[in-house]
Design a protein around this motif. Structure first.
Motif, PDB file in Angstrom:
ATOM      1  N   CYS A  58       0.837  -1.205   0.000  1.00  0.00           N
ATOM      2  CA  CYS A  58       0.000   0.000   0.000  1.00  0.00           C
ATOM      3  C   CYS A  58       0.870   1.252   0.000  1.00  0.00           C
ATOM      4  O   CYS A  58       1.968   1.250   0.568  1.00  0.00           O
ATOM      5  CB  CYS A  58      -0.863   0.071   1.261  1.00  0.00           C
ATOM      6  SG  CYS A  58      -1.909  -1.356   1.526  1.00  0.00           S
ATOM      7  N   GLY A  59       0.352   2.308  -0.566  1.00  0.00           N
ATOM      8  CA  GLY A  59       0.962   3.637  -0.453  1.00  0.00           C
ATOM      9  C   GLY A  59       2.401   3.678  -0.936  1.00  0.00           C
ATOM     10  O   GLY A  59       2.722   3.226  -2.045  1.00  0.00           O
ATOM     11  N   THR A  60       3.260   4.213  -0.083  1.00  0.00           N
ATOM     12  CA  THR A  60       4.670   4.353  -0.426  1.00  0.00           C
ATOM     13  C   THR A  60       5.316   3.008  -0.735  1.00  0.00           C
ATOM     14  O   THR A  60       6.114   2.889  -1.662  1.00  0.00           O
ATOM     15  CB  THR A  60       5.389   5.067   0.743  1.00  0.00           C
ATOM     16  OG1 THR A  60       4.994   6.441   0.699  1.00  0.00           O
ATOM     17  CG2 THR A  60       6.881   4.966   0.647  1.00  0.00           C
ATOM     18  N   ALA A  61       4.952   1.989   0.023  1.00  0.00           N
ATOM     19  CA  ALA A  61       5.528   0.656  -0.201  1.00  0.00           C
ATOM     20  C   ALA A  61       5.106   0.136  -1.581  1.00  0.00           C
ATOM     21  O   ALA A  61       5.878  -0.550  -2.262  1.00  0.00           O
ATOM     22  CB  ALA A  61       5.077  -0.296   0.903  1.00  0.00           C
ATOM     23  N   SER A 105       6.057  -3.882   3.368  1.00  0.00           N
ATOM     24  CA  SER A 105       5.379  -3.102   4.412  1.00  0.00           C
ATOM     25  C   SER A 105       6.386  -2.621   5.441  1.00  0.00           C
ATOM     26  O   SER A 105       7.038  -3.435   6.090  1.00  0.00           O
ATOM     27  CB  SER A 105       4.311  -3.964   5.092  1.00  0.00           C
ATOM     28  OG  SER A 105       3.717  -3.261   6.159  1.00  0.00           O
ATOM     29  N   GLY A 108       4.851  -3.631   8.768  1.00  0.00           N
ATOM     30  CA  GLY A 108       4.533  -5.056   8.865  1.00  0.00           C
ATOM     31  C   GLY A 108       3.185  -5.309   9.521  1.00  0.00           C
ATOM     32  O   GLY A 108       2.872  -6.436   9.912  1.00  0.00           O
ATOM     33  N   LYS A 243       4.012  12.302  -1.214  1.00  0.00           N
ATOM     34  CA  LYS A 243       4.651  13.020  -0.100  1.00  0.00           C
ATOM     35  C   LYS A 243       4.095  14.430   0.019  1.00  0.00           C
ATOM     36  O   LYS A 243       3.739  14.885   1.097  1.00  0.00           O
ATOM     37  CB  LYS A 243       6.174  13.141  -0.296  1.00  0.00           C
ATOM     38  CG  LYS A 243       7.077  11.967  -0.021  1.00  0.00           C
ATOM     39  CD  LYS A 243       7.051  11.376   1.346  1.00  0.00           C
ATOM     40  CE  LYS A 243       5.933  10.372   1.447  1.00  0.00           C
ATOM     41  NZ  LYS A 243       6.306   8.984   1.507  1.00  0.00           N
ATOM     42  N   VAL A 363      -1.776   1.645   9.262  1.00  0.00           N
ATOM     43  CA  VAL A 363      -3.210   1.586   8.950  1.00  0.00           C
ATOM     44  C   VAL A 363      -3.716   0.170   9.191  1.00  0.00           C
ATOM     45  O   VAL A 363      -3.523  -0.720   8.365  1.00  0.00           O
ATOM     46  CB  VAL A 363      -3.483   2.029   7.493  1.00  0.00           C
ATOM     47  CG1 VAL A 363      -4.983   2.054   7.213  1.00  0.00           C
ATOM     48  CG2 VAL A 363      -2.891   3.408   7.253  1.00  0.00           C
TER      49      VAL A 363
HETATM   50  C1  F6R Z   1       3.077   7.492   2.969  1.00  0.00           C
HETATM   51  C2  F6R Z   1       2.944   6.339   3.861  1.00  0.00           C
HETATM   52  C3  F6R Z   1       1.896   5.307   3.568  1.00  0.00           C
HETATM   53  C4  F6R Z   1       2.425   3.899   3.884  1.00  0.00           C
HETATM   54  C5  F6R Z   1       1.325   2.849   3.729  1.00  0.00           C
HETATM   55  C6  F6R Z   1       1.854   1.448   3.935  1.00  0.00           C
HETATM   56  O1  F6R Z   1       4.134   8.305   3.324  1.00  0.00           O
HETATM   57  O2  F6R Z   1       3.674   6.235   4.813  1.00  0.00           O
HETATM   58  O3  F6R Z   1       1.460   5.387   2.241  1.00  0.00           O
HETATM   59  O4  F6R Z   1       3.485   3.639   3.010  1.00  0.00           O
HETATM   60  O5  F6R Z   1       0.308   3.116   4.651  1.00  0.00           O
HETATM   61  O6  F6R Z   1       2.424   1.278   5.194  1.00  0.00           O
HETATM   62  P1  F6R Z   1       3.333   0.046   5.523  1.00  0.00           P
HETATM   63  O7  F6R Z   1       4.555   0.165   4.681  1.00  0.00           O
HETATM   64  O8  F6R Z   1       3.650   0.160   6.981  1.00  0.00           O
HETATM   65  O9  F6R Z   1       2.556  -1.180   5.177  1.00  0.00           O
END
Ligand code: F6R
Length: 366
Positions: A58-61, A105, A108, A243, A363
């Motif tokens: 999700c998102g940045t990952a 993630s 995680g 960002k 999240v």
């Molecule tokens: C953006 C950000 C989010 C996370 C996303 C996944 O700066 O931090 O988009 O990348 O919620 O979170 P993880 O990598 O913890 O699964």
């Protein structure tokens, strides 16, 4: 705790050279033509049993996963699908015991990513996790884990976790390609050496943060920003745009530069801020003409290019240069500039940089 910094985000941006180094140290050795992937058994035999690779996050990952797709496909010539975790689950993905599912993630603990992992596991796929947190749920449930040694990330906006995820993606792609014999030792060395140079280059880029701050102080009042790029630059544009949105609350979009003229160019007007990434040699000329298209409609164009590319100065209103590096790894060295643009614009607008509104670090709802 912030080590003299006003925000965790800036501290974490500046920790990137060290984080990048830590992530590579034990895995990419100067004198060895191989990647040492911790305890992960992913040799020729295991790889020959795999006919599909998925990257789910999700998102940045997810943005790191797009670069992973590029690297694995380019280096190892295996088709890869990168999917947003909340979509992957509901599209009845064709996953079975011949699939490798890479989940990415930082925490995680992301609910959608975890649910995707569990679905893939149930279907018999092999699960490889790229995560930053030892003992996290993802790390416990995956078959194998490749840790990003970024250290704790406190700011909600992910920075050093992203760049270390990129490094893991490149290492994994190189490893798979070496095992399958799809790249030469010379090519391996070229990319390995480029990756090894990134910490020092990022350090160099961070030294110029005051130029970026000046830029932000002149441009923070805008209400819409477009990030343009082609190929790898497009994926970096997506991360830069995320960002900016999340911490400055400015509307922004990332666009594949060639796609702009198919509709979105209607939004460009006098003064629209465009951040154009032009680091890919094979797409450079095309990107220059896309910059001219928006410039002709009155946009204010800021370009990011590799040192030595002088023509870009004639087209763009401003240029930020990154030190010359192999085109395949530029996402690692451009993103610090975009992180700093987002950071300083947010500071100028007075937002709560480390804890932006409506967001949580992890999240855990779907
Ligand atoms: C953006 C950000 C989010 C996370 C996303 C996944 O700066 O931090 O988009 O990348 O919620 O979170 P993880 O990598 O913890 O699964």
């Amino acid at each position: 705790e912030k080590g003299g910094y006003r925000h965790f985000m800036l501290k974490e941006i500046e920790e990137q050279p060290k984080a990048l180094k830590d992530t590579m140290t034990s895995r990419l050795l100067e004198d060895q033509d191989q990647v040492i992937l911790d305890q992960i058994k992913l040799g020729k035999k295991e790889l020959q049993n795999i006919n599909r690779i998925f990257i789910v996050a999700c998102g940045t990952a997810y943005h790191a996963g797009l670069v992973g797709k590029y690297a694995i496909e380019r280096f190892a010539r295996i088709p890869v699908e990168t999917e947003v975790a909340s979509e992957f689950r509901y599209k009845k993905p064709i996953v079975d015991e011949h699939s490798l599912v890479i989940v990415v993630s930082q925490s995680g603990e992301t609910a959608d990513t975890l649910a995707a992992l569990r679905l893939a596991k149930e279907k018999g796929a092999r699960i490889l996790a790229i995560t930053n947190v030892i003992g996290s749920t993802v790390s416990r449930e995956a078959d194998n884990v490749l840790y990003t040694w970024a250290g704790p990330e406190i700011a909600v906006a992910s920075t050093k976790a992203y760049t270390t995820q990129l490094i893991c993606m490149y290492m994994l792609a190189l490893h798979i390609a070496l095992e399958l014999g799809t790249i030469s030792v010379e090519f391996f060395r070229e990319i390995r050496d480029a990756l090894k140079q990134t910490p020092q280059m990022v350090e160099e880029i961070l030294k110029h943060k005051h130029d970026i701050q000046k830029f932000a102080d002149h441009n923070f009042n805008t209400n819409s920003v477009f990030f343009l790029g082609r190929g790898l630059d497009y994926y970096t544009a997506m991360e830069g745009s995320l960002k900016l949105k999340e911490i400055s609350y400015i509307h922004s979009e990332a666009y594949a530069a060639g796609e702009l003229k198919h509709g979105t160019i209607a939004l460009i007007e006098k003064g629209t801020l465009i951040i154009a990434l032009a680091t890919q040699q094979e797409l450079y000329e095309k990107l220059l003409s896309n910059m001219k298209e928006v410039k002709a409609r009155g946009a204010h164009v800021v370009a990011i290019a590799q040192e030595g590319h002088e023509e870009v100065k004639k087209v763009a209103d401003e240029v930020f240069y990154i030190p010359r590096i192999n085109d395949h790894v530029t996402p690692v060295t451009i993103i610090p500039i975009l992180q700093l643009i987002a950071y300083y614009i947010a500071v100028a607008r007075g937002t709560d940089v480390d804890k932006p509104r409506n967001l949580a670090k992890s999240v855990t709802v779907e």
